[in-house]
Design an enzyme around this catalytic site. Structure first.
Site, PDB file in Angstrom:
ATOM      1  N   ASN A   8       0.864  -1.183   0.000  1.00  0.00           N
ATOM      2  CA  ASN A   8       0.000   0.000   0.000  1.00  0.00           C
ATOM      3  C   ASN A   8       0.902   1.235   0.000  1.00  0.00           C
ATOM      4  OD1 ASN A   8      -1.803   2.050   0.527  1.00  0.00           O
ATOM      5  ND2 ASN A   8      -2.287   1.387   2.619  1.00  0.00           N
ATOM      6  N   LYS A  10       0.066   4.229  -0.320  1.00  0.00           N
ATOM      7  CA  LYS A  10      -0.606   5.410   0.275  1.00  0.00           C
ATOM      8  C   LYS A  10      -0.423   6.623  -0.629  1.00  0.00           C
ATOM      9  CE  LYS A  10       0.049   3.332   4.769  1.00  0.00           C
ATOM     10  NZ  LYS A  10       0.084   3.490   6.194  1.00  0.00           N
ATOM     11  N   HIS A  93      -9.411   0.910   5.073  1.00  0.00           N
ATOM     12  CA  HIS A  93      -8.132   1.093   5.773  1.00  0.00           C
ATOM     13  C   HIS A  93      -8.360   2.040   6.952  1.00  0.00           C
ATOM     14  CE1 HIS A  93      -4.037   2.336   6.629  1.00  0.00           C
ATOM     15  NE2 HIS A  93      -3.637   1.257   5.984  1.00  0.00           N
ATOM     16  N   GLU A  95      -6.745   4.428   8.053  1.00  0.00           N
ATOM     17  CA  GLU A  95      -6.519   5.860   7.761  1.00  0.00           C
ATOM     18  C   GLU A  95      -7.757   6.467   7.102  1.00  0.00           C
ATOM     19  OE1 GLU A  95      -2.786   5.516   5.679  1.00  0.00           O
ATOM     20  OE2 GLU A  95      -1.778   4.996   7.550  1.00  0.00           O
ATOM     21  N   GLU A 160      -5.300  -5.310  10.755  1.00  0.00           N
ATOM     22  CA  GLU A 160      -4.270  -4.288  10.947  1.00  0.00           C
ATOM     23  C   GLU A 160      -4.551  -3.520  12.236  1.00  0.00           C
ATOM     24  OE1 GLU A 160      -2.292  -3.024   7.062  1.00  0.00           O
ATOM     25  OE2 GLU A 160      -4.095  -1.820   7.248  1.00  0.00           O
ATOM     26  N   GLY A 166       2.728   1.841  10.891  1.00  0.00           N
ATOM     27  CA  GLY A 166       3.735   2.884  10.791  1.00  0.00           C
ATOM     28  C   GLY A 166       4.453   3.183  12.096  1.00  0.00           C
ATOM     29  N   SER A 205       3.582  -2.579  10.430  1.00  0.00           N
ATOM     30  CA  SER A 205       5.027  -2.607  10.684  1.00  0.00           C
ATOM     31  C   SER A 205       5.698  -3.917  10.285  1.00  0.00           C
ATOM     32  CB  SER A 205       5.319  -2.254  12.150  1.00  0.00           C
ATOM     33  OG  SER A 205       4.941  -0.913  12.409  1.00  0.00           O
ATOM     34  N   GLY A 227       4.823   1.205   4.767  1.00  0.00           N
ATOM     35  CA  GLY A 227       6.130   1.844   4.581  1.00  0.00           C
ATOM     36  C   GLY A 227       7.140   0.982   3.841  1.00  0.00           C
TER      37      GLY A 227
HETATM   38  C1  PEP Z   1      -0.710   0.005   6.395  1.00  0.00           C
HETATM   39  O1  PEP Z   1      -0.849   1.212   6.404  1.00  0.00           O
HETATM   40  O2  PEP Z   1      -1.573  -0.737   5.886  1.00  0.00           O
HETATM   41  C2  PEP Z   1       0.486  -0.557   6.994  1.00  0.00           C
HETATM   42  C3  PEP Z   1       0.490  -1.830   7.299  1.00  0.00           C
HETATM   43  O3  PEP Z   1       1.527   0.325   7.189  1.00  0.00           O
HETATM   44  P1  PEP Z   1       2.992  -0.046   7.777  1.00  0.00           P
HETATM   45  O4  PEP Z   1       3.432  -1.314   7.097  1.00  0.00           O
HETATM   46  O5  PEP Z   1       3.830   1.125   7.422  1.00  0.00           O
HETATM   47  O6  PEP Z   1       2.827  -0.228   9.235  1.00  0.00           O
END
Ligand code: PEP
Length: 248
Positions: A8, A10, A93, A95, A160, A166, A205, A227
């Site tokens: 992703n 983003k 998601h 966010e 998640e 993040g 993460s 990320g």
């Molecule tokens: C995400 O935003 O779906 C995600 C898993 O981000 P990160 O891997 O950066 O924690």
């Protein structure tokens, strides 16, 4: 089924670096059944789809509107995503749930729209840190699963935990296993035999360094990667870890 690894991106990706990243992932992805997905921002989907054509890497969107077309300024519909080469779409998601006030009912409508357009929805669920601290993580996730999935859902779930996204923090293996088992039980309850097969991704993460220890957890059917998906070598290291395990 091979574990699925979904990147992703983003709101990251101008034309040149997006093309470079897509090319690097395609070059390192190797052969075999498609088990990787890149979800660039809307503006890069067509270009990334063209670069990935013929590779083991598919393309997805990060959201879609529940309607196929109409007066919705700034929104993108599921048929539009399909039209430019997307095969998947991330929905709900955290966010978007937080910044765009998306609730389970809206996510459910988007999942219906995605399936109608021929897209595979990846529906995200997960508790906040406060909900976990209050001991409410399991009922919160169970309620998101019940409310976000349409009756004929045939897509993918992504667990998640919001506090892991993040942050560099991940739940303990037992906590991930427990939540994935709960989600699996709810899927089987709701969809019978179909619920046994639906992949449940873990996201939050995941990096090359911890991917293997996450992919080996029971019921983890792959990863949703934020990320680390912006760095080809990291994303490919996660893919390699996922591929080192037999299918769930
Ligand atoms: C995400 O935003 O779906 C995600 C898993 O981000 P990160 O891997 O950066 O924690």
């Amino acid at each position: 089924m091979r574990r699925l690894v979904v990147g992703n991106w983003k709101m990251n990706g101008l034309s040149a670096p997006a093309a470079e990243l897509a090319r690097a992932v395609a070059a390192g992805a190797g052969d075999g059944p498609p088990d990787l997905v890149l979800c660039p921002p809307f503006t890069q989907i067509a270009a990334v789809a063209a670069i990935l054509a013929g590779s083991t890497v598919a393309v997805g969107g990060q959201d879609c509107h529940p309607e196929p077309a109409g007066p919705h300024t700034g929104d993108i519909s599921a048929p539009m995503l399909r039209d430019v080469g997307a095969r998947y779409v991330i929905l709900g998601h955290s966010e978007r749930r937080a910044a765009h006030a998306e609730n389970d009912g809206l996510v459910r409508m988007k999942a219906i729209a995605a399936a109608r357009a021929g897209l595979i929805p990846i529906v995200c669920v997960g508790e906040t840190e406060a909900e976990r601290d209050e001991g409410r993580a399991e009922p919160v996730v169970a309620s998101q699963v019940a409310g976000s999935l349409p009756e004929d859902f045939a897509g993918i779930l992504a667990y998640e935990p919001v506090w892991a996204i993040g942050s560099g923090r991940t739940p303990k293996a037992g906590e991930i296993a427990g939540m994935h088992a709960l989600i699996r039980a709810r899927l089987v309850q709701a969809f019978g035999a179909g619920g046994k097969e639906m992949p449940i991704l873990y996201g939050g993460s995941v990096k090359g360094a911890n991917a293997a220890s996450i992919m080996e957890i029971p019921e983890v059917g792959g990863g949703l990667i934020g990320g680390a998906s912006l760095v080809a070598a990291e994303f490919l290291a996660i893919a390699a870890a996922a591929r080192s395990f037999p299918g769930t």
